[in-house]
Design a protein around this motif. Structure first.
Motif, short mmCIF file in Angstrom:
data_model
loop_
_atom_site.label_atom_id
_atom_site.label_comp_id
_atom_site.label_asym_id
_atom_site.label_seq_id
_atom_site.Cartn_x
_atom_site.Cartn_y
_atom_site.Cartn_z
N ALA A 112 0.65 -1.28 0.05
CA ALA A 112 0.00 0.10 0.11
C ALA A 112 0.85 1.18 0.07
O ALA A 112 1.70 1.38 1.04
N PRO A 113 0.79 2.03 -0.99
CA PRO A 113 1.87 3.34 -1.05
C PRO A 113 1.15 4.29 0.05
O PRO A 113 0.22 4.15 0.42
N PRO A 114 2.00 5.31 0.26
CA PRO A 114 1.58 6.18 1.16
C PRO A 114 0.49 7.03 0.51
O PRO A 114 0.57 7.14 -0.46
N GLY A 115 -0.46 7.65 1.49
CA GLY A 115 -1.66 8.17 0.93
C GLY A 115 -2.52 8.58 2.41
O GLY A 115 -2.52 7.98 3.17
N ALA A 116 -3.88 9.25 1.73
CA ALA A 116 -4.66 9.54 2.84
C ALA A 116 -5.19 8.43 3.55
O ALA A 116 -5.60 8.12 4.99
N THR A 117 -5.48 7.48 2.67
CA THR A 117 -6.32 6.23 3.15
C THR A 117 -5.46 5.38 4.06
O THR A 117 -5.62 4.88 5.28
N PRO A 118 -4.16 4.97 3.60
CA PRO A 118 -3.36 4.11 4.24
C PRO A 118 -2.87 4.81 5.66
O PRO A 118 -2.52 4.29 6.63
N ASP A 119 -2.71 6.04 5.85
CA ASP A 119 -2.41 6.84 6.79
C ASP A 119 -3.37 6.63 7.96
O ASP A 119 -3.02 6.98 9.07
N ARG A 120 -4.67 6.30 7.76
CA ARG A 120 -5.54 6.29 8.75
C ARG A 120 -5.36 4.85 9.33
O ARG A 120 -6.22 4.66 10.35
N VAL A 121 -4.55 4.00 8.59
CA VAL A 121 -4.71 2.72 9.37
C VAL A 121 -3.19 2.51 9.88
O VAL A 121 -2.36 3.44 9.39
N GLY A 122 -3.17 2.10 10.98
CA GLY A 122 -1.92 1.79 11.92
C GLY A 122 -1.77 0.51 12.20
O GLY A 122 -2.47 -0.50 12.28
N ALA A 123 -0.24 0.46 12.72
CA ALA A 123 0.01 -0.82 13.55
C ALA A 123 -0.14 -0.77 14.99
O ALA A 123 0.24 0.28 15.45
N LEU A 124 -0.55 -1.81 15.46
CA LEU A 124 -0.51 -2.12 17.17
C LEU A 124 0.84 -2.77 17.43
O LEU A 124 1.32 -3.61 17.01
N PHE A 125 1.34 -2.06 18.66
CA PHE A 125 2.65 -2.52 19.12
C PHE A 125 2.32 -2.93 20.68
O PHE A 125 1.72 -2.35 21.28
N ALA A 126 3.10 -4.05 20.97
CA ALA A 126 3.08 -4.47 22.54
C ALA A 126 4.11 -3.49 23.15
O ALA A 126 5.14 -3.89 23.42
N GLY A 127 3.55 -2.29 23.72
CA GLY A 127 4.30 -1.70 24.75
C GLY A 127 5.32 -0.71 24.00
O GLY A 127 5.77 0.54 24.69
N GLY A 128 5.48 -0.63 22.83
CA GLY A 128 6.07 0.38 21.90
C GLY A 128 6.89 -0.35 20.68
O GLY A 128 6.81 -1.78 20.73
N PRO A 129 7.79 0.18 19.98
CA PRO A 129 8.04 -0.11 18.61
C PRO A 129 9.15 -1.31 18.77
O PRO A 129 9.16 -2.16 18.11
N GLU A 130 9.75 -1.22 20.04
CA GLU A 130 10.62 -2.29 20.57
C GLU A 130 10.12 -3.88 20.58
O GLU A 130 10.65 -4.77 20.61
N GLY A 131 8.60 -3.74 20.91
CA GLY A 131 7.88 -4.90 21.13
C GLY A 131 7.39 -5.55 20.05
O GLY A 131 6.91 -6.61 20.03
N GLY A 132 7.52 -4.74 18.65
CA GLY A 132 7.25 -5.21 17.65
C GLY A 132 5.68 -5.15 17.32
O GLY A 132 4.92 -5.27 18.34
N HIS A 133 5.35 -5.05 16.12
CA HIS A 133 3.71 -5.00 15.76
C HIS A 133 3.23 -6.29 15.50
O HIS A 133 3.66 -7.07 15.14
N PHE A 134 1.70 -6.34 16.12
CA PHE A 134 1.11 -7.66 16.43
C PHE A 134 -0.20 -7.64 15.66
O PHE A 134 -0.68 -8.60 15.25
N CYS A 135 -0.76 -6.64 15.44
CA CYS A 135 -2.19 -6.42 14.81
C CYS A 135 -2.30 -5.14 14.30
O CYS A 135 -1.42 -4.10 14.33
N THR A 136 -3.38 -4.82 13.62
CA THR A 136 -3.66 -3.63 12.91
C THR A 136 -4.95 -2.80 13.47
O THR A 136 -5.88 -3.58 13.90
N ALA A 137 -4.96 -1.51 13.37
CA ALA A 137 -6.24 -0.81 13.50
C ALA A 137 -6.42 0.25 12.73
O ALA A 137 -5.55 0.52 11.67
N ALA A 138 -7.30 1.08 12.75
CA ALA A 138 -7.79 2.11 11.94
C ALA A 138 -8.41 3.34 12.75
O ALA A 138 -9.24 2.99 13.57
#
Length: 254
Positions: free
Chosen positions: A49-75
């Motif tokens: 998915a290229p950068p843009g208005a729609t993908p930017d409303r979607v994000g990654a869920l992290f366990a405690g922060g970026p060092e925890g790694g992303h494990f799910c998605t949310a919007a």
């Protein structure tokens, strides 16, 4: 407001989707409309998915922060306060230590990290992990005051729309755990049952749970539900967005 308290390892084993095959990304294609199926991209093809208005409303869920790694998605979804996100209920087992990074890409969070301040899950999920209730909402606030204002002020928010036709064309955008960029796929859908919708899209592997299912720019479901969203990466599921989910959304945005 209902928080999940089921054991973390048990929930992950049962609900998260394992990555079974390497992700084969296609050439990058341009999004031609906010949340609408790409007119120039074939249906049933998963691509970066290229950068843009729609993908930017979607994000990654992290366990405690970026060092925890992303494990799910949310919007981000529309709300009066601009602070509501939608995801799968099985992604919110530990909301107090989960953070959201909209528009996350290549190790960078251009809109910052957002902590969860409230989680809204149906009793059918917290009491018995009913796949028909595998949809949830949460409120967010900047981590350590890193951002001013609300998340919706930065990236916008999807409308929430129920009562979609059985054969609606859906665009899914999500973050596989093995990648640092989101992927997207559009295809027509059908009903597995009156309460479960399915889509044929390859390579929607572990980490894409909670990905928004967009119909004409509005959120009509999230990846989850039956088999935790699917036991193979080629077929994915979403609970049909019904009255129960709309009530959770009302509670989250009020």
């Amino acid at each position: 407001m209902i928080h999940s308290t089921l054991p973390r390892t048990a929930r992950r084993t049962r609900a998260w989707r394992a990555s079974r095959i390497p992700l084969a990304l296609c050439a990058m294609v341009a999004l031609l409309g906010v949340g609408r199926p790409d007119a120039g991209a074939p249906l049933g093809v998963t691509a970066q998915a290229p950068p843009g208005a729609t993908p930017d409303r979607v994000g990654a869920l992290f366990a405690g922060g970026p060092e925890g790694g992303h494990f799910c998605t949310a919007a981000v979804v529309h709300s009066d306060e601009g602070d509501v996100i939608a995801t799968a209920a099985h992604c919110l087992e530990n909301p107090s230590t989960t953070v959201f990074a909209p528009g996350y890409r290549d190790g960078k969070a251009p809109y910052g990290f957002w902590k969860l301040t409230g989680a809204y899950l149906a009793p059918g999920w917290t009491d018995g992990q009913d796949p028909d209730d595998d949809m949830a909402f949460a409120t967010v606030a900047p981590v350590d005051g890193g951002q001013a204002g609300a998340v919706e002020d930065l990236v916008g928010g999807f409308a929430v729309a129920a009562e979609q036709p059985d054969d609606a064309t859906v665009t899914v955008i999500g973050y596989p755990r093995t990648l640092e960029t989101p992927v997207r796929c559009a295809n027509t859908t059908d009903l597995l049952s009156p309460t479960q919708r399915r889509i044929g899209c390859p390579d929607l592997t572990g980490g894409t749970s909670g990905s928004p299912w967009l119909v004409n720019g509005a959120l009509a479901g999230v990846l989850g539900g039956y088999e935790g969203g699917g036991s193979v990466p080629e077929i994915s599921y979403s609970a049909v967005l019904g009255a129960g989910a709309l009530e959770l959304y009302r509670q989250a945005r009020s």
